[in-house]
Scaffold this motif. Structure first.
Motif, PDB file in Angstrom:
ATOM      1  N   GLU A  55       0.831  -1.210   0.000  1.00 16.16           N
ATOM      2  CA  GLU A  55       0.000   0.000   0.000  1.00 16.16           C
ATOM      3  C   GLU A  55       0.868   1.264   0.000  1.00 16.16           C
ATOM      4  N   ILE A  56       1.951   1.252   0.777  1.00 11.25           N
ATOM      5  CA  ILE A  56       2.867   2.398   0.800  1.00 11.25           C
ATOM      6  C   ILE A  56       3.433   2.643  -0.604  1.00 11.25           C
ATOM      7  N   LEU A  57       3.856   1.571  -1.257  1.00 10.32           N
ATOM      8  CA  LEU A  57       4.454   1.707  -2.595  1.00 10.32           C
ATOM      9  C   LEU A  57       3.427   2.171  -3.622  1.00 10.32           C
ATOM     10  N   ASP A  58       2.194   1.697  -3.513  1.00  7.02           N
ATOM     11  CA  ASP A  58       1.143   2.173  -4.427  1.00  7.02           C
ATOM     12  C   ASP A  58       0.945   3.683  -4.277  1.00  7.02           C
ATOM     13  N   GLY A  59       0.952   4.146  -3.018  1.00  9.27           N
ATOM     14  CA  GLY A  59       0.824   5.582  -2.767  1.00  9.27           C
ATOM     15  C   GLY A  59       1.994   6.366  -3.324  1.00  9.27           C
ATOM     16  N   LEU A  60       3.202   5.796  -3.192  1.00  6.55           N
ATOM     17  CA  LEU A  60       4.396   6.462  -3.728  1.00  6.55           C
ATOM     18  C   LEU A  60       4.337   6.561  -5.256  1.00  6.55           C
ATOM     19  N   ARG A  61       3.934   5.481  -5.892  1.00  5.49           N
ATOM     20  CA  ARG A  61       3.858   5.493  -7.360  1.00  5.49           C
ATOM     21  C   ARG A  61       2.888   6.577  -7.838  1.00  5.49           C
ATOM     22  N   GLU A  62       1.746   6.684  -7.156  1.00  3.06           N
ATOM     23  CA  GLU A  62       0.757   7.706  -7.528  1.00  3.06           C
ATOM     24  C   GLU A  62       1.335   9.110  -7.388  1.00  3.06           C
ATOM     25  N   GLN A  63       2.048   9.331  -6.269  1.00  2.08           N
ATOM     26  CA  GLN A  63       2.625  10.654  -6.025  1.00  2.08           C
ATOM     27  C   GLN A  63       3.736  10.974  -7.031  1.00  2.08           C
ATOM     28  N   VAL A  64       4.559   9.988  -7.335  1.00  3.74           N
ATOM     29  CA  VAL A  64       5.650  10.176  -8.304  1.00  3.74           C
ATOM     30  C   VAL A  64       5.081  10.557  -9.665  1.00  3.74           C
ATOM     31  N   LYS A  65       4.023   9.860 -10.052  1.00  2.04           N
ATOM     32  CA  LYS A  65       3.395  10.146 -11.349  1.00  2.04           C
ATOM     33  C   LYS A  65       2.739  11.527 -11.350  1.00  2.04           C
ATOM     34  N   ALA A  66       1.987  11.825 -10.273  1.00  2.77           N
ATOM     35  CA  ALA A  66       1.258  13.097 -10.212  1.00  2.77           C
ATOM     36  C   ALA A  66       2.206  14.291 -10.184  1.00  2.77           C
ATOM     37  N   ARG A  67       3.338  14.135  -9.475  1.00  2.00           N
ATOM     38  CA  ARG A  67       4.279  15.250  -9.331  1.00  2.00           C
ATOM     39  C   ARG A  67       5.408  15.214 -10.366  1.00  2.00           C
ATOM     40  N   ARG A  68       5.386  14.192 -11.208  1.00  3.34           N
ATOM     41  CA  ARG A  68       6.415  14.016 -12.241  1.00  3.34           C
ATOM     42  C   ARG A  68       7.826  14.019 -11.645  1.00  3.34           C
ATOM     43  N   ILE A  69       7.988  13.234 -10.620  1.00  2.00           N
ATOM     44  CA  ILE A  69       9.272  13.162  -9.910  1.00  2.00           C
ATOM     45  C   ILE A  69      10.222  12.209 -10.636  1.00  2.00           C
ATOM     46  N   THR A  70      11.455  12.646 -10.778  1.00  2.00           N
ATOM     47  CA  THR A  70      12.462  11.818 -11.452  1.00  2.00           C
ATOM     48  C   THR A  70      13.687  11.545 -10.583  1.00  2.00           C
ATOM     49  N   GLU A  71      13.832  12.283  -9.472  1.00  2.00           N
ATOM     50  CA  GLU A  71      15.007  12.137  -8.612  1.00  2.00           C
ATOM     51  C   GLU A  71      14.713  11.180  -7.448  1.00  2.00           C
ATOM     52  N   PRO A  72      15.530  10.149  -7.254  1.00  2.00           N
ATOM     53  CA  PRO A  72      15.301   9.194  -6.161  1.00  2.00           C
ATOM     54  C   PRO A  72      15.205   9.848  -4.780  1.00  2.00           C
ATOM     55  N   GLN A  73      16.010  10.876  -4.505  1.00  2.00           N
ATOM     56  CA  GLN A  73      15.971  11.498  -3.176  1.00  2.00           C
ATOM     57  C   GLN A  73      14.631  12.191  -2.903  1.00  2.00           C
ATOM     58  N   GLU A  74      13.958  12.634  -3.960  1.00  2.00           N
ATOM     59  CA  GLU A  74      12.624  13.203  -3.769  1.00  2.00           C
ATOM     60  C   GLU A  74      11.631  12.111  -3.369  1.00  2.00           C
ATOM     61  N   VAL A  75      11.836  10.908  -3.883  1.00  2.00           N
ATOM     62  CA  VAL A  75      10.984   9.777  -3.502  1.00  2.00           C
ATOM     63  C   VAL A  75      11.213   9.429  -2.029  1.00  2.00           C
ATOM     64  N   ARG A  76      12.459   9.574  -1.596  1.00  2.00           N
ATOM     65  CA  ARG A  76      12.772   9.297  -0.189  1.00  2.00           C
ATOM     66  C   ARG A  76      11.966  10.211   0.728  1.00  2.00           C
ATOM     67  N   ALA A  77      11.894  11.499   0.395  1.00  6.09           N
ATOM     68  CA  ALA A  77      11.113  12.440   1.189  1.00  6.09           C
ATOM     69  C   ALA A  77       9.632  12.080   1.154  1.00  6.09           C
ATOM     70  N   LEU A  78       9.167  11.641  -0.006  1.00  6.73           N
ATOM     71  CA  LEU A  78       7.770  11.227  -0.147  1.00  6.73           C
ATOM     72  C   LEU A  78       7.457  10.001   0.709  1.00  6.73           C
ATOM     73  N   LEU A  79       8.431   9.120   0.885  1.00  2.00           N
ATOM     74  CA  LEU A  79       8.226   7.908   1.684  1.00  2.00           C
ATOM     75  C   LEU A  79       7.832   8.262   3.115  1.00  2.00           C
ATOM     76  N   ALA A  80       8.559   9.203   3.705  1.00  2.06           N
ATOM     77  CA  ALA A  80       8.223   9.640   5.066  1.00  2.06           C
ATOM     78  C   ALA A  80       6.812  10.234   5.106  1.00  2.06           C
ATOM     79  N   GLU A  81       6.470  11.015   4.090  1.00  2.14           N
ATOM     80  CA  GLU A  81       5.127  11.611   4.021  1.00  2.14           C
ATOM     81  C   GLU A  81       4.047  10.541   3.923  1.00  2.14           C
ATOM     82  N   GLU A  82       4.298   9.537   3.098  1.00  2.14           N
ATOM     83  CA  GLU A  82       3.304   8.479   2.863  1.00  2.14           C
ATOM     84  C   GLU A  82       3.066   7.662   4.130  1.00  2.14           C
ATOM     85  N   ILE A  83       4.138   7.348   4.866  1.00  2.00           N
ATOM     86  CA  ILE A  83       3.987   6.605   6.117  1.00  2.00           C
ATOM     87  C   ILE A  83       3.245   7.454   7.147  1.00  2.00           C
TER      88      ILE A  83
END
Length: 308
Positions: A62-90
């Motif tokens: 479920e966490i990863l599904d949320g991350l994928r949605e956020q990455v797509k919606a925000r057009r994120i390409t940098e891994p470190q931005e995904v790291r910040a999103l991980l904390a937000e998603e949890i």
């Protein structure tokens, strides 16, 4: 529960989660350091890291599904931005639909859990917590089957400065609860804490005993607010969740108290508890002292998993 009244609460939770945070960050940081772009391979590696942190398969997906949605919606390409999103998603998962712990007094807390999870010591810590909040507390020693359980509880009650209702070893737990509920009502006590036997080998017996205790409390102290709090040992990780599922079938659990969070790398199981059981965590213990019980704050917990 007003957690802001306790200065330094976040720093104590953060310190108590050191082992879990170090373990989680080590795995997560390795994943993000190994990738220079966001792709499915990154998510696969991250899935393994989160499962190893005891977040459980269902919760991790479920966490990863949320991350994928956020990455797509925000057009994120940098891994470190995904790291910040991980904390937000949890944090989002931990704080969604969590009812506040609002106890009205007089109240009765029925404390349940298997032997060895820290049930008796938690009763002592709860006693100290509520007396420090200005409440009068009475303890019922209804774990009458385990050798020396009553004497152990008496030591904790002494430390907390609260009275205890007890009978002899192997006496009927329901009789102890009857005496204690009657005494709590007669004395005008704010909170009655009932320590119960830690048995789960026979679910029918457990259910019958808990029903009997419920009936007695409802009859003897009918106007009291009632909570059934399950004690889980955080060091057992996913096994604790299996215990909780069995108890959930036998009792109407209203909250969970997690013990020994400071001694484990498996604190990620708190996230799994929220997802898989939908039972709110009400307190955590982050040390062996009588003052090491803390009210659980989901947002603080999520922050403490990643900060520092």
């Amino acid at each position: 529960m007003d957690t802001e009244k306790r200065p330094g609460l976040f720093s104590r939770i953060k310190q108590g989660l050191t082992k879990t945070r170090d373990s989680l960050k080590s795995g997560v940081d390795q994943v993000f350091a190994a990738f220079h772009r966001v792709d499915e391979a990154l998510f696969e590696e991250l899935e393994e890291a989160l499962i190893l942190a005891d977040m459980g398969v269902e919760t991790t997906l479920e966490i990863l599904d949320g991350l994928r949605e956020q990455v797509k919606a925000r057009r994120i390409t940098e891994p470190q931005e995904v790291r910040a999103l991980l904390a937000e998603e949890i944090a989002r998962m931990m704080t969604t639909d969590v009812p506040p712990f609002e106890v009205t007094f007089p109240a009765v807390f029925l404390i349940i859990g298997v032997n060895g999870v820290g049930k008796t010591t938690t009763v002592g810590k709860l006693s100290k917590w509520y007396t420090s909040e200005g409440k009068s507390v009475l303890v019922a020693a209804a774990d009458t089957f385990r050798a020396a359980a009553i004497d152990q509880l008496a030591v904790w009650c002494d430390r907390a400065g609260v009275p205890m209702i007890r009978q002899g070893e192997n006496s009927d737990p329901a009789a102890v609860i009857f005496d204690a509920a009657s005494a709590a009502k007669a004395r005008g006590t704010d909170l009655l804490l009932c320590d119960t036997a830690g048995r789960l080998h026979n679910k029918k017996n457990l259910m019958d005993e808990l029903r009997k205790i419920h009936r007695i409390v409802n009859t003897q102290h009918e106007s009291a607010h009632k909570e059934v709090l399950l004690i889980l040992d955080a060091t057992t990780g996913q096994n604790a969740i299996q215990q909780a599922k069995l108890f959930q079938e036998a009792a109407d659990i209203t909250g969970i108290i997690l013990t020994k969070l400071d001694g484990t790398t498996k604190g990620g199981m708190v996230v799994a508890i929220k997802k898989e059981l939908d039972i709110p965590v009400r307190f955590i213990t982050v040390g062996e002292g009588i003052d090491d019980l803390q009210p659980f704050d989901a947002e603080m917990f999520a922050r403490a998993l990643f900060e520092g």
